[in-house]
Structures are given as C-alpha cells and as structure tokens.
Design a protein around this motif. Sequence first.
Motif, PDB file in Angstrom:
ATOM      1  N   PRO A 181       0.827  -1.206   0.000  1.00 60.65           N
ATOM      2  CA  PRO A 181       0.000   0.000   0.000  1.00 60.65           C
ATOM      3  C   PRO A 181       0.862   1.257   0.000  1.00 60.65           C
ATOM      4  CG  PRO A 181      -0.541  -1.473   1.842  1.00 60.65           C
ATOM      5  CD  PRO A 181       0.774  -1.895   1.284  1.00 60.65           C
ATOM      6  N   GLY A 182       0.288   2.329  -0.523  1.00 61.98           N
ATOM      7  CA  GLY A 182       0.853   3.643  -0.276  1.00 61.98           C
ATOM      8  C   GLY A 182       0.450   4.063   1.118  1.00 61.98           C
ATOM      9  N   TYR A 183       0.198   5.327   1.297  1.00 60.08           N
ATOM     10  CA  TYR A 183      -0.168   5.794   2.636  1.00 60.08           C
ATOM     11  C   TYR A 183      -1.613   5.423   2.952  1.00 60.08           C
ATOM     12  CZ  TYR A 183       4.200   8.289   3.094  1.00 60.08           C
ATOM     13  OH  TYR A 183       5.541   8.598   3.200  1.00 60.08           O
ATOM     14  N   VAL A 184      -1.755   4.666   4.033  1.00 58.39           N
ATOM     15  CA  VAL A 184      -3.054   4.252   4.546  1.00 58.39           C
ATOM     16  C   VAL A 184      -3.237   4.995   5.872  1.00 58.39           C
ATOM     17  CG1 VAL A 184      -4.502   2.289   5.223  1.00 58.39           C
ATOM     18  CG2 VAL A 184      -2.649   1.976   3.550  1.00 58.39           C
ATOM     19  N   TRP A 185      -4.413   5.563   6.086  1.00 58.74           N
ATOM     20  CA  TRP A 185      -4.609   6.294   7.340  1.00 58.74           C
ATOM     21  C   TRP A 185      -4.810   5.290   8.471  1.00 58.74           C
ATOM     22  CZ3 TRP A 185      -3.157  10.855   8.627  1.00 58.74           C
ATOM     23  CH2 TRP A 185      -3.561  11.399   9.841  1.00 58.74           C
ATOM     24  N   THR A 186      -3.726   5.020   9.169  1.00 64.06           N
ATOM     25  CA  THR A 186      -3.710   4.070  10.285  1.00 64.06           C
ATOM     26  C   THR A 186      -2.977   4.722  11.452  1.00 64.06           C
ATOM     27  OG1 THR A 186      -1.579   3.126   9.655  1.00 64.06           O
ATOM     28  CG2 THR A 186      -3.550   2.123   8.663  1.00 64.06           C
ATOM     29  N   PRO A 187      -3.041   4.123  12.640  1.00 65.81           N
ATOM     30  CA  PRO A 187      -2.261   4.663  13.763  1.00 65.81           C
ATOM     31  C   PRO A 187      -0.774   4.760  13.467  1.00 65.81           C
ATOM     32  CG  PRO A 187      -3.921   3.142  14.574  1.00 65.81           C
ATOM     33  CD  PRO A 187      -3.964   3.048  13.069  1.00 65.81           C
ATOM     34  N   LEU A 188      -0.215   3.820  12.670  1.00 70.27           N
ATOM     35  CA  LEU A 188       1.206   3.854  12.344  1.00 70.27           C
ATOM     36  C   LEU A 188       1.559   5.107  11.567  1.00 70.27           C
ATOM     37  CD1 LEU A 188       3.940   2.298  12.380  1.00 70.27           C
ATOM     38  CD2 LEU A 188       3.270   1.334  10.170  1.00 70.27           C
ATOM     39  N   VAL A 189       0.716   5.474  10.591  1.00 67.70           N
ATOM     40  CA  VAL A 189       0.964   6.674   9.798  1.00 67.70           C
ATOM     41  C   VAL A 189       0.778   7.925  10.650  1.00 67.70           C
ATOM     42  CG1 VAL A 189       0.078   8.069   7.885  1.00 67.70           C
ATOM     43  CG2 VAL A 189       0.472   5.628   7.568  1.00 67.70           C
ATOM     44  N   GLU A 190      -0.288   7.938  11.428  1.00 71.76           N
ATOM     45  CA  GLU A 190      -0.565   9.111  12.253  1.00 71.76           C
ATOM     46  C   GLU A 190       0.564   9.387  13.241  1.00 71.76           C
ATOM     47  OE1 GLU A 190      -4.354  11.091  14.603  1.00 71.76           O
ATOM     48  OE2 GLU A 190      -4.359   8.948  14.141  1.00 71.76           O
ATOM     49  N   LYS A 191       1.126   8.316  13.807  1.00 76.17           N
ATOM     50  CA  LYS A 191       2.173   8.484  14.812  1.00 76.17           C
ATOM     51  C   LYS A 191       3.478   9.004  14.226  1.00 76.17           C
ATOM     52  CE  LYS A 191       0.437   4.962  18.024  1.00 76.17           C
ATOM     53  NZ  LYS A 191       0.620   3.585  18.530  1.00 76.17           N
ATOM     54  N   GLN A 192       3.707   8.810  12.912  1.00 76.95           N
ATOM     55  CA  GLN A 192       4.966   9.271  12.348  1.00 76.95           C
ATOM     56  C   GLN A 192       4.908  10.739  11.932  1.00 76.95           C
ATOM     57  OE1 GLN A 192       5.884   8.093   7.994  1.00 76.95           O
ATOM     58  NE2 GLN A 192       4.397   6.547   8.659  1.00 76.95           N
ATOM     59  N   ILE A 193       3.721  11.344  11.976  1.00 73.25           N
ATOM     60  CA  ILE A 193       3.600  12.741  11.547  1.00 73.25           C
ATOM     61  C   ILE A 193       4.447  13.685  12.396  1.00 73.25           C
ATOM     62  CG2 ILE A 193       1.984  14.681  11.341  1.00 73.25           C
ATOM     63  CD1 ILE A 193      -0.072  12.705  10.245  1.00 73.25           C
ATOM     64  N   LEU A 202       8.106  21.050   9.036  1.00 73.73           N
ATOM     65  CA  LEU A 202       6.808  21.312   8.433  1.00 73.73           C
ATOM     66  C   LEU A 202       5.705  21.293   9.484  1.00 73.73           C
ATOM     67  CD1 LEU A 202       7.109  18.931   5.334  1.00 73.73           C
ATOM     68  CD2 LEU A 202       7.524  21.398   5.365  1.00 73.73           C
ATOM     69  N   THR A 203       4.553  21.860   9.137  1.00 78.80           N
ATOM     70  CA  THR A 203       3.375  21.752   9.984  1.00 78.80           C
ATOM     71  C   THR A 203       2.696  20.409   9.744  1.00 78.80           C
ATOM     72  OG1 THR A 203       1.837  22.673   8.355  1.00 78.80           O
ATOM     73  CG2 THR A 203       3.010  24.246   9.778  1.00 78.80           C
ATOM     74  N   ARG A 204       1.760  20.068  10.622  1.00 78.67           N
ATOM     75  CA  ARG A 204       1.006  18.829  10.468  1.00 78.67           C
ATOM     76  C   ARG A 204       0.288  18.796   9.120  1.00 78.67           C
ATOM     77  NH1 ARG A 204      -1.578  14.765  13.452  1.00 78.67           N
ATOM     78  NH2 ARG A 204      -3.649  14.203  12.694  1.00 78.67           N
ATOM     79  N   GLU A 205      -0.368  19.898   8.761  1.00 79.57           N
ATOM     80  CA  GLU A 205      -1.111  19.964   7.501  1.00 79.57           C
ATOM     81  C   GLU A 205      -0.172  19.820   6.307  1.00 79.57           C
ATOM     82  OE1 GLU A 205      -1.442  22.051  10.083  1.00 79.57           O
ATOM     83  OE2 GLU A 205      -3.359  21.187  10.746  1.00 79.57           O
ATOM     84  N   GLN A 206       1.019  20.419   6.413  1.00 74.64           N
ATOM     85  CA  GLN A 206       1.979  20.307   5.315  1.00 74.64           C
ATOM     86  C   GLN A 206       2.480  18.875   5.162  1.00 74.64           C
ATOM     87  OE1 GLN A 206       4.645  23.378   6.750  1.00 74.64           O
ATOM     88  NE2 GLN A 206       4.144  24.717   5.011  1.00 74.64           N
ATOM     89  N   VAL A 207       2.679  18.173   6.278  1.00 70.93           N
ATOM     90  CA  VAL A 207       3.104  16.769   6.197  1.00 70.93           C
ATOM     91  C   VAL A 207       2.046  15.946   5.477  1.00 70.93           C
ATOM     92  CG1 VAL A 207       3.582  14.684   7.532  1.00 70.93           C
ATOM     93  CG2 VAL A 207       4.618  16.856   8.204  1.00 70.93           C
ATOM     94  N   ILE A 208       0.776  16.132   5.850  1.00 73.53           N
ATOM     95  CA  ILE A 208      -0.302  15.351   5.238  1.00 73.53           C
ATOM     96  C   ILE A 208      -0.416  15.651   3.753  1.00 73.53           C
ATOM     97  CG2 ILE A 208      -2.808  15.009   5.185  1.00 73.53           C
ATOM     98  CD1 ILE A 208      -2.777  15.402   8.248  1.00 73.53           C
ATOM     99  N   GLU A 209      -0.442  16.927   3.396  1.00 76.86           N
ATOM    100  CA  GLU A 209      -0.703  17.305   2.002  1.00 76.86           C
ATOM    101  C   GLU A 209       0.539  17.264   1.123  1.00 76.86           C
ATOM    102  OE1 GLU A 209      -3.607  17.798   0.561  1.00 76.86           O
ATOM    103  OE2 GLU A 209      -4.663  17.418   2.436  1.00 76.86           O
TER     104      GLU A 209
END
Length: 256
Positions: A181-193, A202-209
């Motif tokens: 998979p590419g980026y899946v919204w899971t706790p693992l992805v959220e925790k690495q932000i 970067l800001t949180r929004e910049q990391v996501i986008e």
Amino acid sequence: MPLAGKRALVTGATSGIGLAIAKALSAGGARVMINGFGDAAQIAAAQAEAGGALYHGADMSKPGEIADMMATAQEQLGGVDILVNNAGIQFVSPVEEFPAEKWDAILAINLSSAFHTTRAAVPGMKAAGWGRIINTASAHSLVASPFKSAYVAAKHGIAGFTKAVALEVATHGVTVNCISPGYVWTPLVEKQIPDTMAARGLTREQVIEDVLLKAQPTRQFVTVTQVAQTAIFLCSDAASQITGANISMDGGWTAA
C-alpha cells in the motif's frame, strides 16, 4: 462461505490494516488468531470485531515468543492455513541520528518476524497441499523516502523474501505474495507525523498534504478495507496462480 474451515493468523492485528484483514477473514468463514499490542480493552474489542478471534500477545521482535505463538496456533486452531505477516513499526530520523536500537527493532519486527512465522507455518501448508502467505509490504518496498532508512530497508527485504519463499513452495499449492500500500490512514501513519514535522520543519497539515498525499497521484489515502479485500482475493482460488507478486496499492505512487 469461501474460507470456511480455514485457519488464519494475522500479526499486528489489534488495529489498522491487520484488524481489517482479520475482520475480513472472519467474515469469509475463517477461524482467526490475532496478535498485537494494546491494553486489555483494545485487545478484547479487536477480538470481538474479528468474530471472536483468539489472541496471542507475542512480541514480534522476540523469536522465542513468536515460536510460542505458532505452537499455540497449532494447538488452538489446529494449524495455520493463512498467514498474514502484518506487524510493523516506524521511526523517522536522518540516518546519522538514527538510534541503533530503533534500526534493530524495525528490522526485527518488520522483516525478521515474517521469517520466523513463515518458517513455522510452511511445513503444515505443504502437508495440506494448500496455503496462503500474505506479507504487508509498502510502496517503500519499491521506492525510497528520506529519513526512513530502516523501514525502507525492511520493506525491500520483505519483497525479496516473498519472492524467494514463493519459488520454494510453488509446487505445493502454497502462494506467497505481498501487498504494497501507499499511505493508509492508520495509527502507524498518524504516529509518524510529529517526527516528520520535526525532521522536515513542516506543519502537520503540510506533512499530510505535501509529504504523504503528494506521493500519491490520486491524492487520496488507501483505505484499510481496500487492503483487506485484496488479501481476501489472494486467498481465493481465482488467485491460485498469483505467487511471488508484489501488488501495489498506492494511488499511482510507483507508476512514475
């Protein structure tokens, strides 16, 4: 039900992708054992969601505990027909600052644990003339990103391990594949932000986008349900000639 009578073990299955796969396997009729960390309430909830799944709390960085889990699956399920190696952790840091203990833990949990479970499961699958081994890899099994040296190394290793074992068991009715998979919204992805915010300024929004979704041309996260349904397909008779494959689910990330 298509998986009635099958016995499945899913590691890293108390949340995220692993739990979604466990739920889908149970819904298909399989008897399931899950593994993963969490407090008692989280584990009980995951067991209930996965159709009353059994649970084993093996630390996937410890071969002795993995061996106990595999023996317990043999005792309580009667064997493992479907093995899903999904356990994984992440850490984000420049290589020169990467803690050695984090490197060791990521390689142990994301790569070596799959060796230990597979080694134990293959003899029973060969004897039965049927088996499915599904490894959760990542787009990072095919391409790299900065600050993720251990994770990228482990996922490249999973892709190679998948191919090698697939060739070994190809004449025994056993298939071995990985899903990337590419980026899946899971706790693992959220925790690495937060770590990515710090590493890249970067800001949180910049990391996501600008980091996560920028990699995926669809500009959408992959869902855990999509990954789970792909795993279910790989367990089907229709997929019996798919083995040694690395199936990308990354919104076009690795197409370039």
